[in-house]
Write a protein that holds these residues in place. Structure first.
Motif, short mmCIF file in Angstrom:
data_model
loop_
_atom_site.label_atom_id
_atom_site.label_comp_id
_atom_site.label_asym_id
_atom_site.label_seq_id
_atom_site.Cartn_x
_atom_site.Cartn_y
_atom_site.Cartn_z
N ALA A 1 0.83 -1.21 0.00
CA ALA A 1 0.00 0.00 0.00
C ALA A 1 0.87 1.26 0.00
O ALA A 1 0.57 2.22 -0.72
N THR A 2 1.93 1.23 0.77
CA THR A 2 2.82 2.39 0.84
C THR A 2 3.52 2.62 -0.49
O THR A 2 3.64 3.77 -0.95
N ALA B 1 2.40 1.87 -3.43
CA ALA B 1 1.40 2.44 -4.35
C ALA B 1 1.20 3.92 -4.08
O ALA B 1 1.13 4.73 -5.02
N ASN B 2 1.13 4.31 -2.81
CA ASN B 2 0.96 5.73 -2.46
C ASN B 2 2.15 6.56 -2.93
O ASN B 2 1.99 7.66 -3.46
N PHE B 3 3.35 6.05 -2.73
CA PHE B 3 4.55 6.79 -3.12
C PHE B 3 4.65 6.88 -4.64
O PHE B 3 5.06 7.92 -5.17
N THR C 1 2.14 6.94 -6.69
CA THR C 1 1.14 7.93 -7.08
C THR C 1 1.69 9.34 -6.87
O THR C 1 1.51 10.21 -7.73
N GLU C 2 2.36 9.55 -5.77
CA GLU C 2 2.96 10.87 -5.52
C GLU C 2 4.03 11.19 -6.56
O GLU C 2 4.10 12.31 -7.05
N ALA D 1 9.18 11.30 -1.80
CA ALA D 1 8.73 10.01 -2.35
C ALA D 1 9.86 9.35 -3.13
O ALA D 1 10.10 8.14 -2.99
#
Length: 106
Positions: A61-62, A64-66, A68-69, A82
């Protein structure tokens, strides 16, 4: 692991302050539930299984978030954060995955 996570959190808090965004110091409800489950699970295979599975999932999950950033971020310093930490997160995820695969082969 603790040292790297602590440094990343400190850097994130400092970044948040510099861009005017408060960074929470508390854990979210799903992680409160995970902590409760881990505290109530005796040491051993069940505990290890719950822990390592959660580490793989959280790192996924982390990542994916990074990513995206990296792709969509509009603040240069946040994107830089990121870019800086994503390789570390990917390395931790790979380690967790390796441990989980070894653990479940037994």
């Amino acid at each position: 692991m603790v040292a790297e996570h602590t440094l990343a959190q400190t850097d994130l808090k400092n970044l948040g302050t510099s861009v005017g965004i408060a960074v929470k110091d508390t854990i979210d409800p799903p992680h409160v539930a995970l902590k409760s489950l881990l505290v109530s699970t005796p040491a051993g295979r069940a505990f290890d299984s719950i822990y390592i599975y959660s580490q793989v999932a959280d790192h996924d999950a982390t990542i994916a978030n990074f990513q995206t950033e990296q792709s969509n971020g509009s603040h240069r310093d946040v994107v830089s954060y990121a870019n800086n930490y994503l390789p570390h997160i990917q390395m931790h995820r790979q380690s967790a995955d390796s441990i989980s695969r070894g653990f479940f082969r037994r």
